[in-house]
Design an enzyme around this catalytic site. Sequence first.
Site, mmCIF file in Angstrom:
data_model
loop_
_atom_site.group_PDB
_atom_site.id
_atom_site.type_symbol
_atom_site.label_atom_id
_atom_site.label_comp_id
_atom_site.label_asym_id
_atom_site.label_seq_id
_atom_site.Cartn_x
_atom_site.Cartn_y
_atom_site.Cartn_z
ATOM 1 N N GLY A 164 0.804 -1.223 0.000
ATOM 2 C CA GLY A 164 0.000 0.000 0.000
ATOM 3 C C GLY A 164 0.834 1.267 0.000
ATOM 4 O O GLY A 164 0.379 2.330 0.389
ATOM 5 N N HIS A 208 4.223 2.217 -14.733
ATOM 6 C CA HIS A 208 3.944 0.971 -14.002
ATOM 7 C C HIS A 208 3.308 0.003 -15.010
ATOM 8 O O HIS A 208 2.200 0.238 -15.483
ATOM 9 C CB HIS A 208 2.981 1.257 -12.837
ATOM 10 C CG HIS A 208 2.507 0.026 -12.128
ATOM 11 N ND1 HIS A 208 2.795 -0.250 -10.813
ATOM 12 C CD2 HIS A 208 1.759 -1.022 -12.559
ATOM 13 C CE1 HIS A 208 2.250 -1.400 -10.471
ATOM 14 N NE2 HIS A 208 1.608 -1.886 -11.520
ATOM 15 N N LYS A 237 -3.910 2.891 -7.685
ATOM 16 C CA LYS A 237 -4.240 3.008 -9.109
ATOM 17 C C LYS A 237 -5.613 3.656 -9.278
ATOM 18 O O LYS A 237 -6.526 3.399 -8.491
ATOM 19 C CB LYS A 237 -4.234 1.629 -9.745
ATOM 20 C CG LYS A 237 -2.838 0.992 -9.684
ATOM 21 C CD LYS A 237 -2.875 -0.497 -9.923
ATOM 22 C CE LYS A 237 -1.496 -1.081 -9.615
ATOM 23 N NZ LYS A 237 -1.534 -2.553 -9.519
ATOM 24 N N ARG A 291 -2.550 -12.976 -6.355
ATOM 25 C CA ARG A 291 -4.020 -12.954 -6.252
ATOM 26 C C ARG A 291 -4.601 -12.301 -7.504
ATOM 27 O O ARG A 291 -3.856 -11.827 -8.359
ATOM 28 C CB ARG A 291 -4.423 -12.142 -5.025
ATOM 29 C CG ARG A 291 -3.791 -10.751 -5.096
ATOM 30 C CD ARG A 291 -4.355 -9.767 -4.118
ATOM 31 N NE ARG A 291 -3.555 -8.570 -4.024
ATOM 32 C CZ ARG A 291 -3.630 -7.524 -4.839
ATOM 33 N NH1 ARG A 291 -4.485 -7.517 -5.849
ATOM 34 N NH2 ARG A 291 -2.846 -6.477 -4.679
HETATM 35 P P1 ADP Z 1 3.660 -1.473 -2.348
HETATM 36 O O1 ADP Z 1 3.660 -2.962 -2.129
HETATM 37 O O2 ADP Z 1 3.721 -0.701 -1.065
HETATM 38 O O3 ADP Z 1 2.601 -1.018 -3.285
HETATM 39 P P2 ADP Z 1 5.682 -1.388 -4.492
HETATM 40 O O4 ADP Z 1 7.033 -1.986 -4.385
HETATM 41 O O5 ADP Z 1 4.694 -2.098 -5.353
HETATM 42 O O6 ADP Z 1 5.096 -1.157 -3.015
HETATM 43 O O7 ADP Z 1 5.816 0.098 -4.983
HETATM 44 C C1 ADP Z 1 4.691 0.958 -5.036
HETATM 45 C C2 ADP Z 1 4.988 2.176 -5.871
HETATM 46 O O8 ADP Z 1 6.124 2.892 -5.318
HETATM 47 C C3 ADP Z 1 5.389 1.884 -7.298
HETATM 48 O O9 ADP Z 1 4.270 1.718 -8.144
HETATM 49 C C4 ADP Z 1 6.181 3.149 -7.623
HETATM 50 O O10 ADP Z 1 5.269 4.218 -7.847
HETATM 51 C C5 ADP Z 1 6.933 3.435 -6.346
HETATM 52 N N1 ADP Z 1 8.259 2.756 -6.344
HETATM 53 C C6 ADP Z 1 8.606 1.594 -5.743
HETATM 54 N N2 ADP Z 1 9.895 1.272 -5.984
HETATM 55 C C7 ADP Z 1 10.401 2.268 -6.757
HETATM 56 C C8 ADP Z 1 11.693 2.521 -7.346
HETATM 57 N N3 ADP Z 1 12.730 1.712 -7.194
HETATM 58 N N4 ADP Z 1 11.825 3.662 -8.092
HETATM 59 C C9 ADP Z 1 10.781 4.507 -8.260
HETATM 60 N N5 ADP Z 1 9.557 4.336 -7.722
HETATM 61 C C10 ADP Z 1 9.360 3.230 -6.978
#
Ligand code: ADP
Length: 446
Positions: A164, A208, A237, A291
Amino acid sequence: MFKKVLIANRGEIALRVIRACKEMGISTVAVHSTADMDAMHVRMADESVCIGPPPSNKSYLSIPAIISACEVTGAEAIHPGYGFLSENSNFVDIINDHGIQFIGPTAEHIRIMGDKITAKETMKALKVPCVPGSDGSVNSLEVAMNVGQNIGYPLIVKATAGGGGRGMKVANNKDDLENAFLTARSEANSAFGNDEVYIERYLTNPRHIEIQVFGDGKGNAIHLGERDCSLQRRHQKVLEEAPGPSISAEVREYIGNICSKAVASINYAGAGTIEFLYENNEFYFIEMNTRLQVEHPVTEAIYGVDLVREQIRIASGFELSLNQNELHPNGHAIEARINAETLPNFIPNPGTVTMFHAPGGLGVRIDSNLYSGYQIPPHYDSLIGKLIVHGRDRKEAMERLKRSLDELIIDGIDTTTDLFHDLLKNKDIIDGNYNIHWLENWLLDK
Ligand code: ADP
């Protein structure tokens, strides 16, 4: 095939699963809190069981209450939807011990992918491209400084147990790092009870892009292309589309095959989404969701496949009903997430829906738990529906989205529909020219 399935969820996703079960001739059991007595998923299921009071931790997250509901009704399997218990490996272990099947992957796969460090190590070993960063967790500022020196700035400190968008902090330079490291750790500790963090290079302007995969648990897997989910607010999103405006057929095949090979080689079972950041034509793995995703309908629209049906087939021991050669994307699909929120600050706005009218016509799908007279309880997520349109190409899909937003009527509460009216007029959106920061910048400028 299962004869009876319990849906451990509420809202539009519970309806979505009930619909697939009905088409497959499977009886359905809804569970609900006392706040959801009059909810649409309760009305649509064959049977329903009240599992507790309104707070989620006393109802939709109560494992004993859900197991009792299975035992009382004789349900053989549980579909968890998304959120709630869908990525809880303990839940899977416990229901399996009770002889109940989980419609999803094994507890072991959920565990591996739920920890971001083991997920990344697993993907790296399977030749999935990852964001450069620390080797495993970073336990001291000294180690963090060394990582910074090696991979360069900007970088991002992320919680291993993250979700999140919480427990993430960006450091633009060496001086920022101490603060980012300490804040990410303490945020991670209070949000997840685990202060373990790791470090990655911070990508400045990525999209993304996520790949939908399916494994049969026996070493076979397919992919169903990508979704572009770059339009986000606070890492949530807002609008998703497939195919991605920046992805060619060749690129889809390249990254899709990497993903399906990776999940096949670990004997993954069921639906999964491998999420990437995509910058300068390179993919960087960030996480895998084990999921069904909220935005799965855009994939269903362009591939003509019912993803929930496939999940249920696999969990009950059947093969995938398709092979990769049969899967070709057709046209373009867009999903708009509609929340019960007041703009411009997206403040949750539950209340009574005095009038609900769903749009219709060619290529229009609405997945929503609303009906006229429905009282939206204040205890849960503010998502009240998803409007999904499909057209022969992106332009037609956008025209169709505009037309169906005009037809949609939700009276009595504020919703986020006006946001989409505005977005559809914007040149960058019309051109498909946006990244993960676009929406927040646009909202600031408005
Ligand atoms: P969560 O599980 O909290 O959603 P994510 O790893 O999926 O965490 O990352 C969520 C969002 O954070 C990504 O969609 C992006 O917007 C940003 N993010 C995460 N890692 C990076 C990175 N290495 N560089 C730039 N943005 C990042």
